[in-house]
Enzyme design. Structure first.
Site, PDB file in Angstrom:
ATOM      1  N   ILE A 119     -17.847  -0.677 -45.455  1.00  0.00           N
ATOM      2  CA  ILE A 119     -18.268  -1.991 -45.963  1.00  0.00           C
ATOM      3  C   ILE A 119     -19.674  -1.842 -46.536  1.00  0.00           C
ATOM      4  O   ILE A 119     -20.639  -1.637 -45.782  1.00  0.00           O
ATOM      5  CB  ILE A 119     -18.204  -3.061 -44.860  1.00  0.00           C
ATOM      6  N   LYS A 135     -32.854   5.474 -48.059  1.00  0.00           N
ATOM      7  CA  LYS A 135     -32.133   4.353 -48.652  1.00  0.00           C
ATOM      8  C   LYS A 135     -32.851   3.065 -48.349  1.00  0.00           C
ATOM      9  O   LYS A 135     -32.279   2.146 -47.804  1.00  0.00           O
ATOM     10  CB  LYS A 135     -30.709   4.250 -48.095  1.00  0.00           C
ATOM     11  N   ALA A 183     -22.101  -5.679 -40.059  1.00  0.00           N
ATOM     12  CA  ALA A 183     -23.217  -6.612 -39.841  1.00  0.00           C
ATOM     13  C   ALA A 183     -22.722  -8.054 -39.738  1.00  0.00           C
ATOM     14  O   ALA A 183     -23.200  -8.827 -38.902  1.00  0.00           O
ATOM     15  CB  ALA A 183     -24.241  -6.475 -40.963  1.00  0.00           C
ATOM     16  N   GLY A 231     -29.952  -8.342 -36.933  1.00  0.00           N
ATOM     17  CA  GLY A 231     -28.974  -8.904 -36.008  1.00  0.00           C
ATOM     18  C   GLY A 231     -28.542  -7.923 -34.935  1.00  0.00           C
ATOM     19  O   GLY A 231     -28.464  -6.718 -35.177  1.00  0.00           O
ATOM     20  N   PRO A 275     -24.175  -2.623 -36.053  1.00  0.00           N
ATOM     21  CA  PRO A 275     -25.333  -3.295 -36.637  1.00  0.00           C
ATOM     22  C   PRO A 275     -26.657  -3.032 -35.930  1.00  0.00           C
ATOM     23  O   PRO A 275     -27.696  -3.410 -36.440  1.00  0.00           O
ATOM     24  CB  PRO A 275     -24.965  -4.767 -36.543  1.00  0.00           C
ATOM     25  N   VAL A 279       0.847  -1.200   0.000  1.00  0.00           N
ATOM     26  CA  VAL A 279       0.000   0.000   0.000  1.00  0.00           C
ATOM     27  C   VAL A 279       0.879   1.245   0.000  1.00  0.00           C
ATOM     28  O   VAL A 279       0.670   2.180  -0.784  1.00  0.00           O
ATOM     29  CB  VAL A 279      -0.925  -0.003   1.236  1.00  0.00           C
ATOM     30  N   MET A 289     -27.295  -7.540 -48.259  1.00  0.00           N
ATOM     31  CA  MET A 289     -28.348  -7.121 -49.203  1.00  0.00           C
ATOM     32  C   MET A 289     -28.791  -8.262 -50.108  1.00  0.00           C
ATOM     33  O   MET A 289     -29.080  -8.042 -51.274  1.00  0.00           O
ATOM     34  CB  MET A 289     -27.852  -5.939 -50.071  1.00  0.00           C
ATOM     35  N   ASP A 348     -29.436   7.175 -42.095  1.00  0.00           N
ATOM     36  CA  ASP A 348     -30.336   6.443 -42.986  1.00  0.00           C
ATOM     37  C   ASP A 348     -31.040   5.325 -42.237  1.00  0.00           C
ATOM     38  O   ASP A 348     -30.943   5.189 -41.031  1.00  0.00           O
ATOM     39  CB  ASP A 348     -29.616   5.980 -44.257  1.00  0.00           C
ATOM     40  N   GLY A 376     -23.623  -0.254 -39.457  1.00  0.00           N
ATOM     41  CA  GLY A 376     -22.447  -1.105 -39.612  1.00  0.00           C
ATOM     42  C   GLY A 376     -21.181  -0.286 -39.759  1.00  0.00           C
ATOM     43  O   GLY A 376     -21.034   0.765 -39.132  1.00  0.00           O
ATOM     44  N   ASP A 377     -20.293  -0.749 -40.604  1.00  0.00           N
ATOM     45  CA  ASP A 377     -19.039  -0.041 -40.851  1.00  0.00           C
ATOM     46  C   ASP A 377     -19.193   0.801 -42.114  1.00  0.00           C
ATOM     47  O   ASP A 377     -19.744   0.330 -43.110  1.00  0.00           O
ATOM     48  CB  ASP A 377     -17.915  -1.076 -41.053  1.00  0.00           C
TER      49      ASP A 377
HETATM   50  N1  SAH Z   1     -22.223  -0.831 -43.869  1.00  0.00           N
HETATM   51  C1  SAH Z   1     -23.097  -1.888 -43.394  1.00  0.00           C
HETATM   52  C2  SAH Z   1     -23.736  -2.637 -44.518  1.00  0.00           C
HETATM   53  C3  SAH Z   1     -24.621  -1.840 -45.396  1.00  0.00           C
HETATM   54  S1  SAH Z   1     -25.385  -2.791 -46.661  1.00  0.00           S
HETATM   55  C4  SAH Z   1     -22.295  -2.824 -42.485  1.00  0.00           C
HETATM   56  O1  SAH Z   1     -21.065  -2.735 -42.417  1.00  0.00           O
HETATM   57  O2  SAH Z   1     -22.924  -3.651 -41.834  1.00  0.00           O
HETATM   58  C5  SAH Z   1     -26.910  -3.180 -45.944  1.00  0.00           C
HETATM   59  C6  SAH Z   1     -27.002  -4.660 -45.665  1.00  0.00           C
HETATM   60  O3  SAH Z   1     -26.275  -4.957 -44.477  1.00  0.00           O
HETATM   61  C7  SAH Z   1     -28.393  -5.145 -45.348  1.00  0.00           C
HETATM   62  O4  SAH Z   1     -29.088  -5.417 -46.534  1.00  0.00           O
HETATM   63  C8  SAH Z   1     -28.126  -6.410 -44.574  1.00  0.00           C
HETATM   64  O5  SAH Z   1     -27.782  -7.469 -45.422  1.00  0.00           O
HETATM   65  C9  SAH Z   1     -26.885  -6.032 -43.806  1.00  0.00           C
HETATM   66  N2  SAH Z   1     -27.190  -5.583 -42.441  1.00  0.00           N
HETATM   67  C10 SAH Z   1     -26.919  -4.399 -41.884  1.00  0.00           C
HETATM   68  N3  SAH Z   1     -27.293  -4.371 -40.598  1.00  0.00           N
HETATM   69  C11 SAH Z   1     -27.815  -5.576 -40.325  1.00  0.00           C
HETATM   70  C12 SAH Z   1     -28.379  -6.182 -39.168  1.00  0.00           C
HETATM   71  N4  SAH Z   1     -28.479  -5.518 -38.004  1.00  0.00           N
HETATM   72  N5  SAH Z   1     -28.809  -7.440 -39.250  1.00  0.00           N
HETATM   73  C13 SAH Z   1     -28.710  -8.122 -40.404  1.00  0.00           C
HETATM   74  N6  SAH Z   1     -28.197  -7.621 -41.519  1.00  0.00           N
HETATM   75  C14 SAH Z   1     -27.749  -6.356 -41.489  1.00  0.00           C
END
Ligand code: SAH
Length: 478
Positions: free
Chosen positions: A309, A273, A335, A415, A228, A23, A386, A251, A305-306
């Protein structure tokens, strides 16, 4: 308030530490980080203390404490494991009006030591007045997460410019506004990214325009991945930018709970979108971001998501780059990783999949122009973003290129959110399930042997908190 919080300047001041155990050693380290001169008195001392004494960082007296050890000390810490010694140190110090802390018995001393978040020169200290030190530590952990590591740099920067800002901006109100802009805007962001030169250049510009008192400073764009859906998956940096933006451009993929984390009084612009029903064309979004930034706004471009991507992030920064607008890109859980983790499907596995491929299943003129022979190779996982509308096409193409109809496939709808649903089947059996369950976008499609691991991992029981939700999904899937 039972204690007055103050910050003490102890540089080069002698401080007595009575005790030589762990300590005491911790307290000595703390004192050394405040540049004090610890004087340690104890019959025996830890190896660390002995080393510090050898390197002259502290003075060490290997003997019992005696009253004149207090001589000319600015501060005293009693840290022995003998209550009677601690008590006599405390009463002697109090008699001499020297502030004293008794470790583990704060009521005997005259001051207590807080939990500290050190971003020198920025320091935050948390205390519960000795009532619940563990609570103080928990709060500290939360603050650690809240105060970016770069705040130290920010503090030093502000210190360096303090006088010049005073010269350039004479009224107090204006100065406060100026500093608010500096500390929450692009200059601070540049510092957090470690780009000191850019921060200096931007600061010079800000000083020059502050003096002329005209033209709003250039805004900036934060291209932020929101993950996601589960707000817990938002990164610290994303959260910070979400809370300082003036305008939020978002979006459909951005979930409501995440939107709620953005600054309350920020303007919000929905740019839609939805599949084939774009609320705003991509070129219009690019234009909007640039225009808002040029009005001096801090623009949060929030994406699901990212951003890099399948997020068209590249196109958005192209425009910004071409027009010289500062921006930064914040990565996020995509995702595929989110859905995989929350549904118990490892994307790669030593025995089943040595690679994973992310592809877009977006239909162009009713077809999917993908490298099917490559996607049909064994020992890999293929993730379709998608792909929901085109599911029959991708299933037929995979089988036509040699993938077994028995190949497992998973659909993960929304998800990581409260509404997550997971359907597992094989290429041959997925269609009736889709017709029956009508999964809604966003849905991610995972094709590969790894999908089987979901059952094997007994995922449903393995994830506390998600187990109920996942149990329900299993019933749906079966
Ligand atoms: N930039 C995003 C993807 C955009 S394209 C990323 O990195 O996740 C959009 C597609 O992402 C959707 O059509 C689906 O296929 C997927 N997506 C995004 N979020 C999702 C989620 N919470 N659950 C399932 N699929 C998801």
């Amino acid at each position: 308030m039972d204690f007055l919080p103050i910050f003490l300047d102890l540089r080069n001041q002698p401080v007595l530490v009575v005790g030589g155990g762990d300590v005491a050693t911790r307290k000595v380290h703390l004192l050394l980080s405040a540049h004090a001169r610890p004087r340690v008195v104890a019959p025996s001392a830890s190896p660390t203390l002995q080393q510090l004494a050898e390197s002259n960082a502290i003075t060490l007296h290997l003997r019992p404490y005696q009253a004149d050890d207090l001589h000319d000390c600015q501060l005293v810490i009693a840290a022995t494991d003998r209550p009677e010694v601690n008590r006599s140190v405390a009463s002697a110090a109090k008699a001499l009006r020297i502030p004293v802390n008794v470790v583990d018995a704060p009521e005997q001393g005259s001051f207590i030591t807080p939990s500290i978040i050190d971003r020198s020169p920025v320091i935050a200290a948390v205390s519960t007045g000795g009532a619940a030190p563990v609570l103080a530590r928990l709060i500290r952990t939360r603050l650690e997460a809240l105060i970016p590591a770069g705040y130290g740099r920010l503090g030093q920067f502000a210190q360096r410019y303090r006088e010049r800002v005073k010269e350039h901006v004479s009224d107090v109100q204006g100065r406060r506004r100026f500093w608010e802009r500096v500390l929450t805007g692009s200059i601070a962001e540049r510092l957090f990214c470690g780009d000191l030169n850019a921060a200096d250049a931007a600061m010079e510009q800000a000083l020059a325009s502050a003096q002329k008192n005209n033209a709003p400073p250039m805004g900036e764009v934060y291209l932020v991945g929101a993950g996601p859906g589960d707000p817990d998956l938002v990164t610290f940096r994303a959260l910070r930018l979400m809370q300082q933006a003036d305008v939020v451009v978002y979006d459909r993929l951005v979930s409501q709970p995440i939107l709620e984390l953005t600054r309350r009084d920020a303007d919000r612009v929905y740019v839609g979108k939805e599949r084939s029903r774009h609320a705003m064309r991509q070129e219009e979004i690019n234009r909007l971001l640039a225009d808002l930034a040029k009005q001096g706004k801090r623009v949060l471009r929030l994406k699901g998501g990212d951003p890099f991507i399948f997020g068209r992030g590249g196109e958005e920064i192209d425009t910004l780059f071409a027009e010289g607008i500062p921006f930064q890109v914040i990565p996020a859980v995509t995702a595929a990783s989110g859905c995989a983790a929350y549904s118990g499907i490892p994307l790669t596995h030593r025995d089943y999949a040595q690679s994973v491929t992310f592809v877009t299943g977006h239909l162009k003129d009713g077809s999917m122009n993908l490298n099917w022979p490559q996607l049909a190779q064994p020992n890999q996982t293929v993730v379709f973003y998608m792909g929901l509308l085109g599911l029959p096409i991708l299933r037929d193409q995979l089988i036509a290129h040699g993938v077994s109809p028995e190949m497992p496939i998973a659909l993960v709808q929304q998800g990581t959110t409260e509404n997550q649903r997971v359907f597992t089947a094989t290429l041959a059996t997925i269609q009736p399930i889709v017709e029956r369950e009508q999964p809604k976008p966003p849905t991610l499609i995972i094709v590969g042997e790894v999908v089987r691991l979901r059952e094997r991992l007994n995922w449903f029981q393995a994830t506390p908190g998600h187990s109920d939700r996942l149990w329900a999904q299993r019933e749906v899937a079966e």
